[in-house]
Design a protein around this motif. Structure first.
Motif, PDB file in Angstrom:
ATOM      1  N   GLY A 146     -11.269  33.164  27.857  1.00 16.63           N
ATOM      2  CA  GLY A 146     -12.499  32.864  28.960  1.00 16.63           C
ATOM      3  C   GLY A 146     -11.774  32.225  30.188  1.00 16.63           C
ATOM      4  N   ARG A 147     -12.429  32.103  31.099  1.00 21.78           N
ATOM      5  CA  ARG A 147     -12.075  31.767  32.596  1.00 21.78           C
ATOM      6  C   ARG A 147     -12.081  30.201  32.863  1.00 21.78           C
ATOM      7  N   SER A 148     -12.910  29.465  32.184  1.00 27.20           N
ATOM      8  CA  SER A 148     -13.278  28.138  32.466  1.00 27.20           C
ATOM      9  C   SER A 148     -11.897  27.363  32.110  1.00 27.20           C
ATOM     10  N   PHE A 149     -12.131  26.081  32.573  1.00 30.48           N
ATOM     11  CA  PHE A 149     -11.078  25.098  32.336  1.00 30.48           C
ATOM     12  C   PHE A 149     -10.458  24.778  31.116  1.00 30.48           C
ATOM     13  N   GLY A 150     -11.602  24.597  30.057  1.00 27.67           N
ATOM     14  CA  GLY A 150     -11.121  24.477  28.450  1.00 27.67           C
ATOM     15  C   GLY A 150     -10.782  25.710  28.009  1.00 27.67           C
ATOM     16  N   ALA A 151     -11.441  26.925  28.158  1.00 25.82           N
ATOM     17  CA  ALA A 151     -11.157  28.225  27.857  1.00 25.82           C
ATOM     18  C   ALA A 151      -9.757  28.547  28.227  1.00 25.82           C
ATOM     19  N   ILE A 152      -9.249  28.365  29.387  1.00 22.69           N
ATOM     20  CA  ILE A 152      -8.023  28.586  29.821  1.00 22.69           C
ATOM     21  C   ILE A 152      -7.039  27.895  29.191  1.00 22.69           C
ATOM     22  N   GLY A 153      -7.199  26.479  28.760  1.00 24.94           N
ATOM     23  CA  GLY A 153      -6.390  25.936  27.945  1.00 24.94           C
ATOM     24  C   GLY A 153      -6.099  26.509  26.664  1.00 24.94           C
ATOM     25  N   VAL A 154      -6.981  27.225  26.027  1.00 29.85           N
ATOM     26  CA  VAL A 154      -6.653  27.588  24.874  1.00 29.85           C
ATOM     27  C   VAL A 154      -6.051  29.311  24.890  1.00 29.85           C
ATOM     28  N   THR A 155      -5.936  29.576  26.060  1.00 22.17           N
ATOM     29  CA  THR A 155      -5.601  31.031  26.310  1.00 22.17           C
ATOM     30  C   THR A 155      -4.031  31.054  26.575  1.00 22.17           C
ATOM     31  N   SER A 156      -3.687  32.007  25.788  1.00 22.03           N
ATOM     32  CA  SER A 156      -1.973  32.243  25.786  1.00 22.03           C
ATOM     33  C   SER A 156      -1.579  33.531  26.359  1.00 22.03           C
ATOM     34  N   ASN A 157      -1.794  33.721  27.723  1.00 19.12           N
ATOM     35  CA  ASN A 157      -1.358  34.854  28.640  1.00 19.12           C
ATOM     36  C   ASN A 157      -1.266  34.309  29.884  1.00 19.12           C
ATOM     37  N   ARG A 158      -0.034  34.278  30.325  1.00 16.42           N
ATOM     38  CA  ARG A 158       0.232  33.875  31.593  1.00 16.42           C
ATOM     39  C   ARG A 158      -0.262  34.767  32.807  1.00 16.42           C
ATOM     40  N   SER A 159      -0.916  35.903  32.667  1.00 21.66           N
ATOM     41  CA  SER A 159      -1.632  36.779  33.347  1.00 21.66           C
ATOM     42  C   SER A 159      -2.778  36.029  33.799  1.00 21.66           C
ATOM     43  N   TRP A 160      -3.418  35.343  32.882  1.00 23.73           N
ATOM     44  CA  TRP A 160      -4.827  35.068  32.944  1.00 23.73           C
ATOM     45  C   TRP A 160      -4.922  33.449  33.023  1.00 23.73           C
ATOM     46  N   LYS A 161      -3.779  32.690  33.186  1.00 27.02           N
ATOM     47  CA  LYS A 161      -3.681  31.285  33.476  1.00 27.02           C
ATOM     48  C   LYS A 161      -3.274  30.832  34.863  1.00 27.02           C
ATOM     49  N   ASN A 162      -4.118  29.935  35.498  1.00 26.24           N
ATOM     50  CA  ASN A 162      -3.925  29.522  36.839  1.00 26.24           C
ATOM     51  C   ASN A 162      -3.014  28.283  36.833  1.00 26.24           C
ATOM     52  N   ASN A 163      -2.951  27.713  35.992  1.00 30.16           N
ATOM     53  CA  ASN A 163      -2.252  26.270  35.842  1.00 30.16           C
ATOM     54  C   ASN A 163      -2.100  25.864  34.335  1.00 30.16           C
ATOM     55  N   SER A 164      -1.362  24.692  34.389  1.00 28.81           N
ATOM     56  CA  SER A 164      -1.162  24.300  33.074  1.00 28.81           C
ATOM     57  C   SER A 164      -2.074  23.007  32.752  1.00 28.81           C
ATOM     58  N   TYR A 165      -2.954  22.605  33.678  1.00 19.95           N
ATOM     59  CA  TYR A 165      -3.686  21.399  33.433  1.00 19.95           C
ATOM     60  C   TYR A 165      -4.882  21.929  32.240  1.00 19.95           C
ATOM     61  N   SER A 166      -5.000  21.000  31.427  1.00 16.90           N
ATOM     62  CA  SER A 166      -6.271  21.303  30.559  1.00 16.90           C
ATOM     63  C   SER A 166      -6.860  19.985  29.730  1.00 16.90           C
ATOM     64  N   PRO A 167      -8.057  20.138  29.531  1.00 14.20           N
ATOM     65  CA  PRO A 167      -8.549  19.008  28.751  1.00 14.20           C
ATOM     66  C   PRO A 167      -8.120  18.774  27.554  1.00 14.20           C
ATOM     67  N   LEU A 168      -7.507  19.855  26.811  1.00 13.99           N
ATOM     68  CA  LEU A 168      -7.213  19.928  25.523  1.00 13.99           C
ATOM     69  C   LEU A 168      -5.712  19.639  25.321  1.00 13.99           C
ATOM     70  N   ASN A 169      -5.204  19.179  24.196  1.00 16.82           N
ATOM     71  CA  ASN A 169      -3.734  19.472  23.695  1.00 16.82           C
ATOM     72  C   ASN A 169      -3.446  20.584  23.027  1.00 16.82           C
ATOM     73  N   VAL A 170      -2.850  21.554  23.294  1.00 20.13           N
ATOM     74  CA  VAL A 170      -2.770  22.752  22.507  1.00 20.13           C
ATOM     75  C   VAL A 170      -1.579  23.217  21.775  1.00 20.13           C
ATOM     76  N   HIS A 171      -1.413  23.755  20.899  1.00 16.66           N
ATOM     77  CA  HIS A 171      -0.338  24.075  20.304  1.00 16.66           C
ATOM     78  C   HIS A 171      -0.748  25.541  19.826  1.00 16.66           C
ATOM     79  N   PHE A 172       0.212  26.628  20.218  1.00 21.08           N
ATOM     80  CA  PHE A 172       0.061  27.947  19.937  1.00 21.08           C
ATOM     81  C   PHE A 172       0.797  28.429  18.620  1.00 21.08           C
ATOM     82  N   LEU A 173       0.182  29.294  17.871  1.00 20.04           N
ATOM     83  CA  LEU A 173       0.703  29.909  16.808  1.00 20.04           C
ATOM     84  C   LEU A 173       0.948  31.409  16.949  1.00 20.04           C
ATOM     85  N   HIS A 174       1.884  31.691  16.066  1.00 21.25           N
ATOM     86  CA  HIS A 174       2.253  33.295  15.762  1.00 21.25           C
ATOM     87  C   HIS A 174       1.257  33.622  14.759  1.00 21.25           C
ATOM     88  N   GLY A 175       1.175  35.128  14.934  1.00 17.01           N
ATOM     89  CA  GLY A 175       0.218  35.965  14.153  1.00 17.01           C
ATOM     90  C   GLY A 175      -0.218  37.347  14.581  1.00 17.01           C
TER      91      GLY A 175
END
Length: 440
Positions: A146-175
C-alpha cells in the motif's frame, strides 16, 4: 462564476496533468479513457473495444455490468440509505462478515471492514503490534502493501517507496527472489530450506526481543506476480510459532478463488494465518477492504474505533452480491480452467521467444517477464513496447515487477474459454512481433 470544463473538452490528458499529481501513473503513450463495459470487455472514448486482462488492477473481479451486483446496489439505493456509519447496526455488514469468517478457516474469526487494501494492512499491523507490544515486523523482499506511511514501511520495492521513514522496525526476508545468484538453480525443497535458515538467522541477529508479525503476499502483486514455492510459508509458520510471532496474509490480490487452486492464496501453502487482509475484487469495483482475524486479536485494542465509510450499505450490497456470484458460479474452478489454458499456452510459446525470461502464475493471475534477448537483462523498454502492442491488438494488460519488465495479467474470474484462447492468441502474436523487432 467560474464554470466546469465542458465534458466534450478534447484534451482530457492535458486537463489530467494540470490537476492530478505527476506520480499518478498512466498506461500507454496515448492514455485511454474507458467509457463503458460489459462482460469481460471495455470500450474507450474512441469506440475501440478491449478484452480486459487487468480488471482495473484485479478489482472488476466478475466483469462489467453484472446484473446481480447492479440490482443489489439499486435495491439499497432505493431505500434512500446510502450511508449510516458503523455506529449503527448494518445488516449487510454482518451478513458479509459471517460469510468471510466462515470462508477464512480462521478459528473464532471476526471481521473489520475498511475502504481499501492499504487501510486493511494498516489495521492488521496495528493489531499485531498491539498484541505483541513491539514495533518489529517481518516482511518479504519485493513486497508491496500500500501507499500509506505504515504500508510503505513494509513495502520492499524502491520504485514505490518515497522515503525510509517508518513507524515500524522492519526486516525483510527472502522467498520470492529465486533469480538471485545464491538461489539460482535450486529446486523448491532446497530453496525453502535456504530461506527458512535465513529467517532463523534474521531472528538470531537482526531483531531485538519480540517480533510482532510476518506480513506477506502469497503471490506478489506489484512485484510482478512473483510466486514463492508452495510450502514456503508453512515452513516459515513453524519458525514463527516457536516465538509466538503472528502471521498476516495479504490477500488483496490473491483472494476469492483467483489462484484457482485455492480460495485464498495462502491455502496453497497449507497455512491458516492469524489474519488475512482483503480488498479489490470483493466489491467488483465498489470500495471495500478489511481484515478477517482471530477474534481475540480484533477484540483486543482498548481504544474506541470505528470506520466512517468502511462497511457502508452500498459497498456491502455490492460485496455480498459479488461474493455470492463467485460461490454460486464456482468461479474458482473457472479460474483454474481458463488460467491453465493461458499459462500452458504461454509456456509452450516461450522457448522460441528469447525475450521471454519467465512465465509464471496460478489460475487467472499470471505474468510474462521480459528480458533483452542479447544479454538476458531485464528490459522495461521491451515490456513497455509489448504493452503498446497488446493495446493496439485489443487487449488490456498490467505492468510491474521489481525492474518494471513484467506484464502481469488478471482477467475477471468470469473469463470464458473462448476469451482465454482469444487473449492467449493476442499475447503470443504480440510477443512474436516484439521478439522479432528486438532480435533484428
Amino acid at each position: 462564476m467560474p464554470t466546469e470544463p465542458s465534458p466534450e473538452t478534447p484534451d482530457l490528458l492535458a486537463r489530467h496533468r494540470a490537476v492530478i499529481p505527476n506520480w499518478v501513473a498512466l498506461y500507454y503513450d496515448e492514455p485511454i479513457e474507458i467509457v463503458s463495459g460489459r462482460g469481460n470487455r471495455v470500450v474507450d472514448a474512441t469506440g475501440k473495444s478491449y478484452l480486459d486482462f487487468f480488471a482495473g488492477i484485479l478489482t472488476n473481479m466478475i466483469g462489467y455490468d453484472v446484473a446481480e451486483v447492479r440490482e443489489a446496489v439499486e435495491r439499497q439505493l432505493a431505500t434512500g440509505v446510502v450511508h449510516t456509519s458503523t455506529v449503527y447496526l448494518l445488516r449487510g455488514q454482518v451478513t458479509l462478515a459471517e460469510k468471510i469468517a466462515r470462508l477464512s478457516g480462521i478459528p473464532d474469526a471476526k471481521v473489520f471492514f475498511t475502504n481499501s487494501g492499504t487501510e486493511a494492512n494498516e489495521t492488521a499491523l496495528l493489531l499485531a503490534t498491539y498484541a505483541r507490544k513491539t514495533d518489529q515486523v517481518l516482511a518479504m523482499r519485493q513486497s508491496y502493501h500500500g501507499r500509506s506511511f505504515g504500508a510503505i514501511g513494509v513495502t520492499s520495492n524502491r520504485s514505490w517507496k518515497n522515503n525510509s521513514y517508518s513507524p515500524l522496525n522492519v526486516h525483510f526476508l527472502h522467498g520470492a527472489d529465486r533469480h538471485l545468484p545464491q538461489f539460482r538453480g535450486m529446486g523448491d525443497a532446497d530453496y525453502i530450506e535456504a530461506c527458512t535458515a535465513d529467517l532463523r538467522h534474521v531472528l538470531a541477529t537482526a531483531v531485538g526481543g519480540d517480533v510482532a508479525a510476518l506480513i506477506a503476499e502469497p503471490i506478489q502483486g506489484v512485484g510482478g506476480f512473483t510466486t514463492p514455492p508452495d510450502g514456503l510459508f508453512a515452513a516459515y509458520r513453524e519458525v514463527l510459532a516457536e516465538e509466538g510471532i503472528l502471521f498476516i496474509s495479504d490477500e488483496v490480490q490473491t483472494g476469492w478463488g483467483r489462484t484457482g487452486s485455492a480460495f485464498f492464496g495462502i491455502q496453497n501453502h497449507g497455512v491458516v494465518p492469524d489474519m488475512m487482509t482483503f480488498a479489490k475484487g470483493l466489491g467488483n469495483g465498489f470500495a471495500v477492504g478489511g481484515v478477517v482475524a482471530r477474534g481475540d486479536l480484533l477484540d483486543a485494542p482498548h481504544a474506541i474505533g470505528l470506520a466512517t465509510f468502511g462497511g457502508n450499505p452500498i459497498s456491502m450490497a455490492a460485496a455480498n452480491a459479488t461474493l455470492d456470484y463467485v460461490l454460486d458460479h464456482d468461479l474458482q474452478a473457472n479460474a483454474l480452467k481458463t488460467g491453465t489454458l493461458i499459462i500452458e499456452g504461454l509456456r509452450e510459446a516461450a522457448p522460441r521467444l528469447p525475450i521471454v525470461k519467465d512465465v509464471r502464475g496460478k489460475g487467472l493471475m499470471f505474468a510474462v517477464e521480459i528480458a533483452d534477448p542479447a544479454t538476458g537483462a531485464p528490459s522495461p523498454a521491451l515490456a513497455t513496447r509489448l504493452m503498446e502492442e497488446t493495446r493496439r491488438a485489443g487487449l488490456l494488460a498490467g505492468k510491474g515487477g521489481l525492474y518494471g519488465n513484467t506484464l502481469r495479467m488478471a482477467p475477471p474470474l468470469t473469463l470464458t474459454l473462448d476469451e482465454a484462447a482469444e487473449g492467449l492468441g493476442i499475447l503470443v502474436a504480440a510477443l512474436e512481433l516484439v521478439n522479432a523487432e528486438a532480435s533484428a
